[in-house]
Scaffold this active site. Structure first.
Site, PDB file in Angstrom:
ATOM      1  CB  THR A 153      27.037  19.686   3.000  1.00  0.00           C
ATOM      2  OG1 THR A 153      28.287  19.228   2.500  1.00  0.00           O
ATOM      3  CG2 THR A 153      25.948  18.750   2.517  1.00  0.00           C
ATOM      4  CB  CYS A 171      33.993  19.361   2.245  1.00  0.00           C
ATOM      5  SG  CYS A 171      33.730  18.557   3.842  1.00  0.00           S
ATOM      6  NE  ARG A 197      25.356  19.583   8.072  1.00  0.00           N
ATOM      7  CZ  ARG A 197      25.856  19.245   9.256  1.00  0.00           C
ATOM      8  NH1 ARG A 197      25.064  18.976  10.285  1.00  0.00           N
ATOM      9  NH2 ARG A 197      27.154  19.150   9.449  1.00  0.00           N
ATOM     10  CB  CYS A 219      29.002  23.661   6.959  1.00  0.00           C
ATOM     11  SG  CYS A 219      28.404  22.022   6.433  1.00  0.00           S
ATOM     12  CE  LYS A 266      31.086  16.240   8.713  1.00  0.00           C
ATOM     13  NZ  LYS A 266      30.732  17.570   9.212  1.00  0.00           N
ATOM     14  CB  THR A 282      29.875  15.951   1.243  1.00  0.00           C
ATOM     15  OG1 THR A 282      28.844  16.913   0.979  1.00  0.00           O
ATOM     16  CG2 THR A 282      30.788  16.451   2.349  1.00  0.00           C
TER      17      THR A 282
END
Lengths: 231, 231
Positions: free
Chosen positions: A88, A197, A52, A86, A166, A127
């Site tokens: 984003t 986030c 993304r 999520c 992540k 983000t």
């Protein structure tokens, strides 16, 4: 005994641990003692959706078609509403909305709705892509709540922290970085911190801060349970 | 970068935490640093499947039709193979096999395959229903490995421990109970312990025992990653 009224469809895997964290929170927030008290969820756990950040900031592949395909699969399987743990990915919501008839719950809106009344300004930990897209800022403006963002220097510390989670490195150093970034926003006047986030609540928890932490994961999980069980 | 070849379909929610634990283990066992390295999984997280114990031991509703419907949904959504992170549900495998064209991986077989060569007898920690159905015992007989089971008295301590985990009470007392039951089996000659119920690894871990612990959750997660990524 709980009675489920609606089946949530989860567009998941963005990132993988964040989806597992979201599911664990849905389970923890559901009243009941036995399996059958818990909520039937359909989860398309798809970490292979195109990045993304790259799509928003650079010239990366549009994740919209992959998100639309997930939404269609979940609707076909029987989901009554959709959630995306999520923030984003939510920037690409239109692709999902256009693909299906069932509603998509906004992780952004439910998080903004959870801001305490007495809070005039929140600090946004999100983000680069999410902040650049302005999804939180627009919602906060409508709610007449000030938005404090990390500086460019602070964003250069935030993004590697998200990447570390992540990569499975949700460690003390990553926690320390996010706590310091949150504290800097509090120092500049934030009365609460939005963990905007879903990787962030894996390393930054409420007890680490002197102001309320609004975890988008927790708030979306709470809304999911409420929608699944309410008439 | 990992290349995924097959999409696992997960018949989940039995119990809820066990499925989340299974997914977390799939993620932890997958090599890679970014979202896109991880495995696309389709998860029908359905805790509302009728109680498997009641169906095996008593006159409870047959969970077969619910499992078959989940299998069909996952196949229609694009799953290439199926897994069930619940040993007792596997007793009803035929309903799943008859419902779809794609293969169902046996949690029982992969766990038995993981028994160390030098181990002549294993201790079986599994539910009343799973033990009564004899799925592990038949596989162990074929593999010429002895099967040591908890006594009736010990089963009266094991079942409430499993129920406690399902009720969200994966606490130290529950851990202690399962460790004591495992140690009793080791005392009677078990060279390894099979955690043949996916609730058990949430409270009993390898470091708590002097013999190998064969966690059916971990072993199924490992097999799932292998099948998803291998040519």
């Amino acid at each position: 005994m709980t009675v489920q009224r609606r089946i949530p469809g989860v567009l998941g895997g963005m990132g993988p641990e964040a989806t597992v964290d979201f599911m664990a929170k849905v389970i923890a927030l559901t009243p009941g003692d036995k399996d059958q008290d818990h909520i039937h969820m359909l989860v398309d756990h798809n970490p292979t959706v195109p990045n993304r950040q790259d799509a928003i900031i650079g010239d990366g592949e549009d994740p919209g078609p992959a998100l639309a395909a997930m939404a269609r699969r979940l609707e076909a399987a029987g989901a009554d509403f959709l959630v995306i743990p999520c923030n984003t990915a939510y920037v690409f919501k239109q692709a999902v909305i256009d693909a299906v008839e069932i509603p998509l719950v906004s992780i952004i809106d439910v998080t903004i709705d959870a801001i305490p009344d007495e809070c005039d300004a929140v600090g946004l930990l999100a983000t680069e892509g999410c902040l650049q897209a302005g999804v939180y800022q627009r919602g906060l403006e409508a709610a007449q709540v000030g938005a404090l963002q990390p500086t460019a220097d602070e964003m250069r510390r935030l993004m590697p922290a998200v990447t570390a989670v992540k990569a499975g490195r949700a460690d003390a150093a990553t926690s320390d970085t996010l706590r310091a970034l949150a504290e800097a926003l509090v120092g500049r006047g934030a009365g609460a911190i939005i963990a905007g986030c879903t990787e962030i609540p894996l390393v930054l928890t409420a007890s680490m801060l002197d102001v309320p932490l609004l975890s988008s994961t927790d708030i979306l999980a709470h809304k999911t349970v409420q929608l699944a069980l309410s008439e």
